[in-house]
Motif scaffolding. Structure first.
Motif, PDB file in Angstrom:
ATOM      1  N   GLY A 371      -4.495  78.230 -20.552  1.00 25.85           N
ATOM      2  CA  GLY A 371      -3.087  78.572 -20.740  1.00 25.85           C
ATOM      3  C   GLY A 371      -2.545  79.498 -19.674  1.00 25.85           C
ATOM      4  O   GLY A 371      -1.369  79.875 -19.721  1.00 25.85           O
ATOM      5  N   LYS A 372      -3.401  79.875 -18.724  1.00 25.84           N
ATOM      6  CA  LYS A 372      -2.981  80.789 -17.646  1.00 25.84           C
ATOM      7  C   LYS A 372      -3.457  80.214 -16.315  1.00 25.84           C
ATOM      8  O   LYS A 372      -4.110  79.174 -16.267  1.00 25.84           O
ATOM      9  CB  LYS A 372      -3.574  82.186 -17.865  1.00 25.84           C
ATOM     10  CG  LYS A 372      -3.237  82.800 -19.219  1.00 25.84           C
ATOM     11  CD  LYS A 372      -3.904  84.172 -19.362  1.00 25.84           C
ATOM     12  CE  LYS A 372      -3.611  84.787 -20.727  1.00 25.84           C
ATOM     13  NZ  LYS A 372      -4.343  84.074 -21.819  1.00 25.84           N
ATOM     14  N   SER A 373      -3.150  80.913 -15.236  1.00 24.67           N
ATOM     15  CA  SER A 373      -3.630  80.482 -13.920  1.00 24.67           C
ATOM     16  C   SER A 373      -4.806  81.359 -13.497  1.00 24.67           C
ATOM     17  O   SER A 373      -4.961  82.487 -13.977  1.00 24.67           O
ATOM     18  CB  SER A 373      -2.507  80.580 -12.877  1.00 24.67           C
ATOM     19  OG  SER A 373      -2.076  81.922 -12.755  1.00 24.67           O
ATOM     20  N   VAL A 374      -5.635  80.833 -12.598  1.00 23.55           N
ATOM     21  CA  VAL A 374      -6.766  81.593 -12.072  1.00 23.55           C
ATOM     22  C   VAL A 374      -7.056  81.097 -10.658  1.00 23.55           C
ATOM     23  O   VAL A 374      -6.793  79.931 -10.325  1.00 23.55           O
ATOM     24  CB  VAL A 374      -8.021  81.437 -12.975  1.00 23.55           C
ATOM     25  CG1 VAL A 374      -8.573  80.020 -12.928  1.00 23.55           C
ATOM     26  CG2 VAL A 374      -9.098  82.459 -12.596  1.00 23.55           C
ATOM     27  N   LYS A 375      -7.569  81.988  -9.830  1.00 24.12           N
ATOM     28  CA  LYS A 375      -7.943  81.630  -8.466  1.00 24.12           C
ATOM     29  C   LYS A 375      -9.463  81.702  -8.333  1.00 24.12           C
ATOM     30  O   LYS A 375     -10.071  82.710  -8.708  1.00 24.12           O
ATOM     31  CB  LYS A 375      -7.296  82.596  -7.467  1.00 24.12           C
ATOM     32  CG  LYS A 375      -5.782  82.525  -7.435  1.00 24.12           C
ATOM     33  CD  LYS A 375      -5.235  83.541  -6.446  1.00 24.12           C
ATOM     34  CE  LYS A 375      -3.715  83.447  -6.360  1.00 24.12           C
ATOM     35  NZ  LYS A 375      -3.172  84.466  -5.421  1.00 24.12           N
ATOM     36  N   GLY A 412      -9.738  78.753  -3.128  1.00 20.27           N
ATOM     37  CA  GLY A 412      -9.654  79.368  -1.811  1.00 20.27           C
ATOM     38  C   GLY A 412     -11.031  79.678  -1.264  1.00 20.27           C
ATOM     39  O   GLY A 412     -12.045  79.447  -1.930  1.00 20.27           O
ATOM     40  N   MET A 413     -11.083  80.227  -0.078  1.00 22.34           N
ATOM     41  CA  MET A 413     -12.372  80.530   0.548  1.00 22.34           C
ATOM     42  C   MET A 413     -12.335  81.859   1.284  1.00 22.34           C
ATOM     43  O   MET A 413     -11.277  82.325   1.722  1.00 22.34           O
ATOM     44  CB  MET A 413     -12.775  79.421   1.516  1.00 22.34           C
ATOM     45  CG  MET A 413     -11.819  79.211   2.671  1.00 22.34           C
ATOM     46  SD  MET A 413     -12.356  77.912   3.823  1.00 22.34           S
ATOM     47  CE  MET A 413     -13.368  78.879   4.973  1.00 22.34           C
ATOM     48  N   MET A 414     -13.504  82.451   1.381  1.00 21.22           N
ATOM     49  CA  MET A 414     -13.666  83.659   2.182  1.00 21.22           C
ATOM     50  C   MET A 414     -13.684  83.269   3.660  1.00 21.22           C
ATOM     51  O   MET A 414     -14.308  82.280   4.045  1.00 21.22           O
ATOM     52  CB  MET A 414     -14.983  84.354   1.844  1.00 21.22           C
ATOM     53  CG  MET A 414     -15.094  84.894   0.435  1.00 21.22           C
ATOM     54  SD  MET A 414     -14.167  86.424   0.192  1.00 21.22           S
ATOM     55  CE  MET A 414     -15.088  87.579   1.222  1.00 21.22           C
ATOM     56  N   ILE A 415     -13.007  84.053   4.471  1.00 22.31           N
ATOM     57  CA  ILE A 415     -13.142  83.930   5.929  1.00 22.31           C
ATOM     58  C   ILE A 415     -14.055  85.083   6.347  1.00 22.31           C
ATOM     59  O   ILE A 415     -13.622  86.229   6.490  1.00 22.31           O
ATOM     60  CB  ILE A 415     -11.780  84.026   6.644  1.00 22.31           C
ATOM     61  CG1 ILE A 415     -10.840  82.920   6.162  1.00 22.31           C
ATOM     62  CG2 ILE A 415     -11.971  83.964   8.158  1.00 22.31           C
ATOM     63  CD1 ILE A 415     -11.243  81.525   6.544  1.00 22.31           C
ATOM     64  N   PHE A 433      -5.640  79.177  -0.652  1.00 18.25           N
ATOM     65  CA  PHE A 433      -5.513  80.564  -0.178  1.00 18.25           C
ATOM     66  C   PHE A 433      -6.786  80.957   0.556  1.00 18.25           C
ATOM     67  O   PHE A 433      -7.814  80.276   0.494  1.00 18.25           O
ATOM     68  CB  PHE A 433      -5.240  81.512  -1.349  1.00 18.25           C
ATOM     69  CG  PHE A 433      -6.397  81.652  -2.311  1.00 18.25           C
ATOM     70  CD1 PHE A 433      -7.301  82.702  -2.197  1.00 18.25           C
ATOM     71  CD2 PHE A 433      -6.582  80.737  -3.346  1.00 18.25           C
ATOM     72  CE1 PHE A 433      -8.365  82.828  -3.074  1.00 18.25           C
ATOM     73  CE2 PHE A 433      -7.642  80.853  -4.242  1.00 18.25           C
ATOM     74  CZ  PHE A 433      -8.532  81.903  -4.097  1.00 18.25           C
ATOM     75  N   PHE A 434      -6.691  82.122   1.257  1.00 17.90           N
ATOM     76  CA  PHE A 434      -7.828  82.638   2.015  1.00 17.90           C
ATOM     77  C   PHE A 434      -7.952  84.149   1.794  1.00 17.90           C
ATOM     78  O   PHE A 434      -6.954  84.831   1.563  1.00 17.90           O
ATOM     79  CB  PHE A 434      -7.655  82.374   3.512  1.00 17.90           C
ATOM     80  CG  PHE A 434      -7.551  80.920   3.874  1.00 17.90           C
ATOM     81  CD1 PHE A 434      -8.688  80.182   4.122  1.00 17.90           C
ATOM     82  CD2 PHE A 434      -6.318  80.291   3.946  1.00 17.90           C
ATOM     83  CE1 PHE A 434      -8.599  78.832   4.442  1.00 17.90           C
ATOM     84  CE2 PHE A 434      -6.208  78.954   4.262  1.00 17.90           C
ATOM     85  CZ  PHE A 434      -7.356  78.218   4.513  1.00 17.90           C
ATOM     86  N   SER A 435      -9.174  84.644   1.889  1.00 11.76           N
ATOM     87  CA  SER A 435      -9.413  86.087   1.831  1.00 11.76           C
ATOM     88  C   SER A 435     -10.391  86.456   2.943  1.00 11.76           C
ATOM     89  O   SER A 435     -11.479  85.873   3.046  1.00 11.76           O
ATOM     90  CB  SER A 435     -10.001  86.483   0.465  1.00 11.76           C
ATOM     91  OG  SER A 435     -10.160  87.879   0.372  1.00 11.76           O
ATOM     92  N   ILE A 436      -9.993  87.390   3.783  1.00 12.05           N
ATOM     93  CA  ILE A 436     -10.826  87.787   4.926  1.00 12.05           C
ATOM     94  C   ILE A 436     -11.845  88.830   4.472  1.00 12.05           C
ATOM     95  O   ILE A 436     -11.480  89.903   4.000  1.00 12.05           O
ATOM     96  CB  ILE A 436      -9.965  88.355   6.067  1.00 12.05           C
ATOM     97  CG1 ILE A 436      -8.903  87.345   6.494  1.00 12.05           C
ATOM     98  CG2 ILE A 436     -10.843  88.739   7.268  1.00 12.05           C
ATOM     99  CD1 ILE A 436      -7.888  87.893   7.494  1.00 12.05           C
ATOM    100  N   GLY A 437     -13.122  88.498   4.616  1.00 10.17           N
ATOM    101  CA  GLY A 437     -14.204  89.432   4.290  1.00 10.17           C
ATOM    102  C   GLY A 437     -14.713  90.064   5.566  1.00 10.17           C
ATOM    103  O   GLY A 437     -15.545  89.482   6.275  1.00 10.17           O
TER     104      GLY A 437
END
Length: 559
Positions: A371-375, A412-415, A433-437
């Motif tokens: 019932g909600k969104s998640v990434k 999404g994926m880690m960069i 989406f992306f997330s820079i690690g």
């Protein structure tokens, strides 16, 4: 006046009187090794409970790690075997501990060197249990004490009355030691690795400048006044920073910036004011898998994920799938020793090799967000094929479910590898989406282990290649209307905030205690000026020059 130099542990300034702390040891015990193990485990359970209540689950894991060492037959069996053939229990423990310590203490990796301290602590704990040594901390009731010791264990740091303690200084220890981690959580300045500390310092007036790694004994009046003024300025700045609580982050020219939180468990959201963050940018789910000796059930995972998602709703929650491997090992997974684990079976590679566990985690996440969104954030991606396989598995999981689940799942994926950063223009076709690690990204780009003292100077966010790679990732993601954030240590380093803003970053994910400091820093920065600085830096070849440009920019804004 004399200045002792050491390694900065937990930053801060304190003024007080030296108290030299040492334990009185009894050497006449009569317990067997088996009895000592039972007693040590009982003590570790109590310490775990105290740490969890006072400092949260992450810090309590230190004592779980010690307990796991007491279950490690590679450590315990030789001790028991030696006792059976007549070796005195304490001697058997000392011999086995020293044997393992010698394997780790000169390792090139600081992380592995830290394991030698863990073995020493567990060995000393067993010997104390055999000899009936109880922890007695006779801390004087002076106004402000800088506690000096040859070494402090996490148990010492946790159990002693810290009401009057304003600083820790030790002869032994490194910047990543468990004691330093606890000192940071307690907000007490700490310096480790100070040579020549001794009992003769007891009772002397001192100033600790942990940022510089300096312990100043019998300081002159002008030095005392200088640091008193610094303390007053720090308090004034803290009050200003605290005023940013529950506000939205904006630059000085009014541009909205998003500040999210990094968490490791549900305690992190229970113990913090969630109105102060724009969502969770990184839920490190691997802590669910590493906190016990058995695999968490789907039901246990659902409780953790749903608690965070429900509390944060309607704000976004990004859950990173288990990032196991490298320096993070799990007992119940088949993880053979690797010569170079940071370039081995970790992240998405480990997930795809343990497909059933991976599917269970995905199932738990998707059900939790019903019932909600998640990434869902995938770690250590290096190829398009890995993304395709992972997304196919997510669809499989959704098709197999017969209970309510989330239909709004972003992937999404880690960069965090050069391949993912260089190939960003391809990955934008497959990711939401992306997330820079930055921790791993900097390490891989500079080919330097930040825990290796011989090359740690090369591990630098000021490296021109690092900055250009980050700029290009942000640019390509933004041009393709893909959300881009940063969740590594660099995001929480406020000295670099202006540069990151200038490079185009609009979303930061940081440890929750850093949030207000980051908002304060952002509020002082004019975005257009930051963009001018970033453009200049992108055309600069030397690290020293880049650092100087950033320092000048920050100094003008008093950041």
């Amino acid at each position: 006046m004399k200045i002792y130099k050491g390694i900065s542990g937990a930053e801060g300034i304190s003024i007080g009187t030296i108290y030299y702390f040492s334990k009185i040891k009894n050497n006449e015990g009569n317990l067997t090794v088996g009895e000592a193990i039972v007693k040590a485990k009982e003590k570790l359970r109590k310490l775990y409970t105290i740490a969890k209540d006072k400092l949260g689950n992450d810090n309590a894991k230190i004592f779980e790690a010690y307990d796991m060492l007491l279950n490690d037959q590679a450590y315990i069996s030789p001790i028991i075997d030696a006792e059976k053939i007549g070796v005195a229990p304490c001697e058997a423990i000392t011999n086995q501990s020293n044997k393992l310590i010698s394997l780790f203490e000169n390792h090139k990796s600081e992380y592995m060197r830290q394991r030698s301290d863990d073995i020493k602590y567990v060995g000393d704990l067993l010997i104390d249990c055999i000899n009936g040594n109880d922890d007695i901390f006779d801390i004087p009731e002076n106004d402000k004490i800088i506690l000096v010791a040859e070494e402090l264990t996490p148990a010492d740091t946790l159990q002693m009355d810290k009401t009057n303690i304003v600083g820790f200084a030790t002869l032994r220890g490194g910047s990543t030691s468990h004691t330093v981690i606890l000192a940071k959580s307690l907000g007490i300045p700490a310096i480790v690795g100070i040579k020549d500390l001794n009992k003769n310092l007891n009772g002397k007036n001192a100033i600790m400048d942990a940022e510089k790694g300096e312990l100043i004994i019998n300081p002159e009046e002008k030095i005392i006044n200088h640091y008193k003024n610094k303390l007053m300025e720090e308090k004034r700045k803290r009050d200003i920073i605290n005023s940013f609580n529950n506000t939205v982050a904006k630059t000085s020219d009014g541009v909205r910036i998003y500040v999210l939180g990094n968490i490791g468990n549900i305690e992190d959201v229970k113990n913090n004011t969630l109105d102060n963050i724009d969502g969770v940018g990184l839920f490190r789910s691997e802590f669910l898998f590493s906190s016990t000796n058995i695999k968490p059930t789907i039901e246990e995972q659902i409780i953790s994920y749903s608690t965070v998602i429900d509390v944060l709703h309607p704000k976004s929650v990004t859950i990173r799938t288990m990032d196991i491997g490298g320096d993070k090992k799990i007992d119940y997974l088949d993880m053979p020793e690797e010569d170079n684990p940071f370039l081995g079976n970790r992240g998405i590679r480990m997930c795809l090799l343990n497909k059933e566990i991976f599917k269970e985690q995905l199932k738990a996440i998707i059900i939790s967000a019903s019932g909600k969104s998640v990434k869902i954030l995938l770690p250590m991606i290096t190829t398009v094929e890995e993304i395709e396989i992972a997304k196919k598995i997510i669809k499989e999981v959704q098709s197999e479910l017969t209970v309510p689940y989330s239909k709004k799942v972003s992937v999404g994926m880690m960069i965090e590898t050069p391949s993912s950063a260089i190939n960003i223009s391809s990955f934008v076709k497959y990711c939401d989406f992306f997330s820079i690690g930055t921790n791993d990204l900097i390490q891989y780009i500079t080919a330097s282990d930040r825990g290796n003292e011989f090359v740690s100077n090369l591990y630098s966010p000021y490296n021109p290649a690092v900055i250009k790679v980050i700029f290009n990732v942000i640019k390509v993601a933004s041009e393709n209307d893909k959300e881009i954030s940063m969740c590594g240590d660099l995001a929480a380093t406020t000295d670099m905030t202006a540069l990151l803003l200038g490079l185009g970053l609009k979303k930061f994910s940081v440890p929750i205690p850093i949030v207000n400091m980051l908002k304060y820093t952002i509020s002082k920065i004019n975005l257009k000026e930051a963009e001018k600085m970033a453009k200049k830096i992108l055309n600069t070849e030397r690290e020293g020059e880049i650092k100087a440009i950033i320092e000048k920019f920050n100094a003008e804004l008093n950041i």
